[in-house]
Scaffold this motif. Structure first.
Motif, PDB file in Angstrom:
ATOM      1  N   GLU A 189       1.007  -1.018   0.025  1.00 49.08           N
ATOM      2  CA  GLU A 189       0.141  -0.164  -0.029  1.00 49.08           C
ATOM      3  C   GLU A 189       0.245   1.371   0.174  1.00 49.08           C
ATOM      4  OE1 GLU A 189      -3.884   1.954   2.303  1.00 49.08           O
ATOM      5  OE2 GLU A 189      -3.475  -0.128   2.677  1.00 49.08           O
ATOM      6  N   ALA A 190       1.968   1.010   0.822  1.00 53.86           N
ATOM      7  CA  ALA A 190       2.976   2.099   0.579  1.00 53.86           C
ATOM      8  C   ALA A 190       3.774   2.511  -0.460  1.00 53.86           C
ATOM      9  CB  ALA A 190       4.419   1.741   1.860  1.00 53.86           C
ATOM     10  N   GLU A 191       3.803   1.579  -1.842  1.00 52.35           N
ATOM     11  CA  GLU A 191       4.143   1.194  -3.157  1.00 52.35           C
ATOM     12  C   GLU A 191       2.977   2.131  -3.265  1.00 52.35           C
ATOM     13  OE1 GLU A 191       6.151  -1.859  -4.302  1.00 52.35           O
ATOM     14  OE2 GLU A 191       7.597  -1.314  -3.252  1.00 52.35           O
ATOM     15  N   VAL A 192       1.702   2.060  -3.319  1.00 54.72           N
ATOM     16  CA  VAL A 192       0.312   2.845  -4.046  1.00 54.72           C
ATOM     17  C   VAL A 192       0.400   3.871  -3.389  1.00 54.72           C
ATOM     18  CG1 VAL A 192      -1.861   2.632  -4.159  1.00 54.72           C
ATOM     19  CG2 VAL A 192      -0.703   0.460  -4.522  1.00 54.72           C
ATOM     20  N   ASN A 193       1.165   4.196  -2.878  1.00 55.95           N
ATOM     21  CA  ASN A 193       0.846   5.724  -2.324  1.00 55.95           C
ATOM     22  C   ASN A 193       1.990   7.074  -2.821  1.00 55.95           C
ATOM     23  OD1 ASN A 193      -1.159   5.283  -1.000  1.00 55.95           O
ATOM     24  ND2 ASN A 193       0.069   5.062   1.593  1.00 55.95           N
ATOM     25  N   ALA A 194       3.307   6.185  -2.870  1.00 57.35           N
ATOM     26  CA  ALA A 194       4.304   6.852  -3.835  1.00 57.35           C
ATOM     27  C   ALA A 194       3.813   6.964  -5.520  1.00 57.35           C
ATOM     28  CB  ALA A 194       5.074   5.709  -3.153  1.00 57.35           C
ATOM     29  N   CYS A 195       2.993   6.141  -5.816  1.00 56.24           N
ATOM     30  CA  CYS A 195       2.624   6.099  -7.038  1.00 56.24           C
ATOM     31  C   CYS A 195       2.084   6.913  -7.654  1.00 56.24           C
ATOM     32  CB  CYS A 195       2.140   4.340  -8.097  1.00 56.24           C
ATOM     33  SG  CYS A 195       2.960   3.419  -7.790  1.00 56.24           S
ATOM     34  N   ALA A 196       1.456   7.940  -6.624  1.00 58.94           N
ATOM     35  CA  ALA A 196       0.385   8.631  -6.690  1.00 58.94           C
ATOM     36  C   ALA A 196       1.088  10.172  -7.109  1.00 58.94           C
ATOM     37  CB  ALA A 196      -0.776   9.077  -5.374  1.00 58.94           C
ATOM     38  N   ALA A 197       2.552  10.045  -6.869  1.00 63.55           N
ATOM     39  CA  ALA A 197       3.532  11.060  -7.311  1.00 63.55           C
ATOM     40  C   ALA A 197       3.857  11.339  -9.222  1.00 63.55           C
ATOM     41  CB  ALA A 197       4.741  11.001  -6.270  1.00 63.55           C
ATOM     42  N   TYR A 198       3.715   9.973  -9.335  1.00 62.59           N
ATOM     43  CA  TYR A 198       4.156   9.640 -10.623  1.00 62.59           C
ATOM     44  C   TYR A 198       2.605   9.771 -12.085  1.00 62.59           C
ATOM     45  CZ  TYR A 198       7.604   6.540  -8.686  1.00 62.59           C
ATOM     46  OH  TYR A 198       8.046   6.144  -7.413  1.00 62.59           O
ATOM     47  N   ILE A 199       1.314   9.538 -11.179  1.00 61.42           N
ATOM     48  CA  ILE A 199       0.148   9.438 -12.052  1.00 61.42           C
ATOM     49  C   ILE A 199       0.265  10.609 -12.686  1.00 61.42           C
ATOM     50  CG2 ILE A 199      -2.184   9.015 -12.220  1.00 61.42           C
ATOM     51  CD1 ILE A 199      -0.640   6.190 -11.713  1.00 61.42           C
ATOM     52  N   GLY A 200       0.123  11.003 -13.689  1.00 62.79           N
ATOM     53  CA  GLY A 200      -0.433  11.650 -14.747  1.00 62.79           C
ATOM     54  C   GLY A 200       1.033  13.228 -14.905  1.00 62.79           C
ATOM     55  N   LYS A 201       2.380  12.812 -14.706  1.00 61.79           N
ATOM     56  CA  LYS A 201       3.009  13.666 -14.900  1.00 61.79           C
ATOM     57  C   LYS A 201       3.837  13.182 -15.999  1.00 61.79           C
ATOM     58  CE  LYS A 201       3.228  15.370 -10.336  1.00 61.79           C
ATOM     59  NZ  LYS A 201       1.612  14.480  -9.905  1.00 61.79           N
ATOM     60  N   PHE A 202       3.433  12.444 -16.607  1.00 59.58           N
ATOM     61  CA  PHE A 202       3.889  11.535 -18.180  1.00 59.58           C
ATOM     62  C   PHE A 202       3.124  11.372 -18.948  1.00 59.58           C
ATOM     63  CE2 PHE A 202       6.483  10.302 -14.153  1.00 59.58           C
ATOM     64  CZ  PHE A 202       7.783  10.956 -14.383  1.00 59.58           C
ATOM     65  N   ASP A 203       4.164  12.058 -20.412  1.00 59.25           N
ATOM     66  CA  ASP A 203       2.876  11.577 -21.511  1.00 59.25           C
ATOM     67  C   ASP A 203       2.422   9.915 -22.475  1.00 59.25           C
ATOM     68  OD1 ASP A 203       2.693  14.282 -22.017  1.00 59.25           O
ATOM     69  OD2 ASP A 203       4.293  14.359 -23.407  1.00 59.25           O
ATOM     70  N   MET A 204       3.692   9.234 -21.025  1.00 57.33           N
ATOM     71  CA  MET A 204       3.348   7.501 -21.799  1.00 57.33           C
ATOM     72  C   MET A 204       2.933   7.237 -20.364  1.00 57.33           C
ATOM     73  SD  MET A 204       7.023   5.984 -20.451  1.00 57.33           S
ATOM     74  CE  MET A 204       8.401   6.843 -18.874  1.00 57.33           C
ATOM     75  N   PRO A 205       1.657   5.742 -20.627  1.00 55.46           N
ATOM     76  CA  PRO A 205       0.845   5.644 -19.764  1.00 55.46           C
ATOM     77  C   PRO A 205       2.433   4.846 -18.723  1.00 55.46           C
ATOM     78  CG  PRO A 205       0.226   5.100 -22.326  1.00 55.46           C
ATOM     79  CD  PRO A 205       1.174   5.808 -22.288  1.00 55.46           C
ATOM     80  N   LEU A 206       1.355   4.156 -17.576  1.00 50.59           N
ATOM     81  CA  LEU A 206       1.821   3.762 -16.194  1.00 50.59           C
ATOM     82  C   LEU A 206       0.815   2.561 -15.870  1.00 50.59           C
ATOM     83  CD1 LEU A 206       2.951   6.646 -14.664  1.00 50.59           C
ATOM     84  CD2 LEU A 206       4.389   5.501 -16.633  1.00 50.59           C
ATOM     85  N   VAL A 207       1.647   1.692 -15.755  1.00 49.37           N
ATOM     86  CA  VAL A 207       1.359   0.080 -15.926  1.00 49.37           C
ATOM     87  C   VAL A 207       1.576  -0.233 -14.750  1.00 49.37           C
ATOM     88  CG1 VAL A 207       0.618  -1.948 -16.771  1.00 49.37           C
ATOM     89  CG2 VAL A 207       0.881  -0.253 -18.514  1.00 49.37           C
ATOM     90  N   ALA A 208       0.816  -0.441 -13.426  1.00 47.51           N
ATOM     91  CA  ALA A 208       0.764  -0.948 -12.455  1.00 47.51           C
ATOM     92  C   ALA A 208       1.263  -2.441 -12.640  1.00 47.51           C
ATOM     93  CB  ALA A 208       0.072  -1.079 -11.652  1.00 47.51           C
ATOM     94  N   ASP A 209       2.365  -3.155 -12.209  1.00 53.71           N
ATOM     95  CA  ASP A 209       2.366  -4.630 -11.803  1.00 53.71           C
ATOM     96  C   ASP A 209       2.803  -5.482 -10.602  1.00 53.71           C
ATOM     97  OD1 ASP A 209       4.249  -7.128 -14.164  1.00 53.71           O
ATOM     98  OD2 ASP A 209       4.761  -7.099 -11.516  1.00 53.71           O
ATOM     99  N   ILE A 210       1.188  -5.601 -10.615  1.00 52.69           N
ATOM    100  CA  ILE A 210       0.423  -7.031  -9.666  1.00 52.69           C
ATOM    101  C   ILE A 210       0.529  -8.014  -9.127  1.00 52.69           C
ATOM    102  CG2 ILE A 210      -0.427  -7.090  -7.644  1.00 52.69           C
ATOM    103  CD1 ILE A 210      -0.612  -3.862  -8.213  1.00 52.69           C
TER     104      ILE A 210
END
Length: 350
Positions: free
Chosen positions: A56-77
């Protein structure tokens, strides 16, 4: 033709351009290092970037990357369906997981419902290391396909069809056999690659054989070259594979002969200088740097222009296989660069 899947601002499948993927290998919690690597991947030409999310801590960290890049971001679960749900909720553009690792059907349904609600595609990623025991009596390639299709049917059971599939092995033949079977049995978009291919030259060669064989067969909608080390090298290797498979033509292609005793000038240095000078060109240009005129212009007749070495420090200059003049070998690089730039300018005006 495979079905189309929209992932943020790009579409894969359906005859669209093949997308290049990679994956960060920084600590997901280290937002500075991960953001920096994502920037480097984007600058290198990565189309889709994946991030491992294990807490969950990594989910929260990823909020900092969402919307910051033109390329799509994929979560590997892996394993925890609740993380997949949270990743869909915070805005990841795609979720990659193996339903067999998520748990019972109720957990898969919970994940699917979240992805439906947020318009998040799912990649079913099956590797030989995660095959279920029920497929143990099959060949590895058959088992990969059977497992993937089982999971596809499960997602379809819950009314979910925004699906991408991958079936990977570290063995090239197993990988190619599995994808060929899968392509014959489904029209879902396919993400292709040879997993755990290794490092450096061997990893690139292993990936090029497997990915290249599939691309030439017309199989594959996204690709990843899985290499140990800096993921930016994966992007460079993938781009080269697409170019050599004839699927990316917007670059300056340089062909050159292996040379023999007939070559009387430093061909390798000329090629290296031309490669460095043309690496950022995004237009279709093909040039040839040949050792001699014995078969140089003929073999390179499909090149826009090129040179073939001669005697006494001279080289034949040719265009579409026809010799148009003679130049000093010292002028090979500047002459070809001028011809390249002139062609690009002329094409831009037409």
């Amino acid at each position: 033709m495979s079905a189309t899947v929209r992932i943020k601002n790009i579409q894969i499948g359906g005859g669209n351009r093949i997308a290049v993927q990679s994956m960060t290998n920084t600590d997901t919690l280290d937002t500075h290092a991960t953001a920096d690597q994502l920037k480097r991947l984007q600058l290198a030409g990565c189309d889709i970037a994946r991030i491992a999310v294990s807490s969950e801590a990594e989910v929260n960290a990823c909020a900092a990357y969402i919307g910051k890049f033109d390329m799509p971001l994929v979560a590997d679960i892996q394993f925890d369906y609740r993380l997949a749900v949270k990743c869909a909720e915070i805005g990841f553009d795609k979720i990659r997981f193996n339903p067999g690792n998520i748990g019972d059907e109720s957990k898969v349904k919970y994940t699917v419902d979240a992805c439906k609600a947020h318009g998040t595609p799912i990649r079913i990623g099956v590797n030989t290391g995660s095959l279920e025991k029920e497929f143990s009596g099959m060949s590895k390639s058959d088992a990969l396909v059977a497992s993937a299709l089982k999971h596809v049917r499960l997602l379809e059971k819950f009314g979910f069809y925004d699906i991408v599939i991958s079936v990977k092995s570290s063995d090239v033949k197993t990988t190619v056999d599995a994808y060929r079977q899968l392509a014959a049995k489904t029209d879902y978009a396919l993400h292709i690659g040879v997993t755990e291919s290794g490092a450096d030259e061997r990893g690139v060669v292993r990936s090029a054989i497997g990915i290249g064989a599939l691309l030439i067969d017309g199989i594959g909608d996204t690709v990843r070259v899985s290499l140990s080390g800096d993921p930016v090298k994966e992007v460079a290797a993938a781009r080269l594979i697409l170019q050599e498979a004839g699927l990316d033509k917007d670059y300056c292609e340089i062909i050159s002969c292996p040379t023999c005793s007939r070559c009387k000038y430093d061909l390798k240095s000329a090629v290296d200088e031309l490669k460095a000078a043309t690496k950022d060109i995004k237009k279709r240009v093909k040039i040839a740097v040949m050792g001699c005129v014995v078969n140089g212009p003929g073999e390179a007749s499909d090149a826009d222009f090129g040179v073939a070495g001669g005697a006494s420090g001279k080289a034949a200059l040719f265009e579409r296989g026809k010799v148009i003049g003679t130049i000093d070998v010292a002028d090979i690089v500047p002459t070809l660069l001028k011809m390249i730039n002139d062609k690009i300018a002329d094409d831009g005006n037409n």
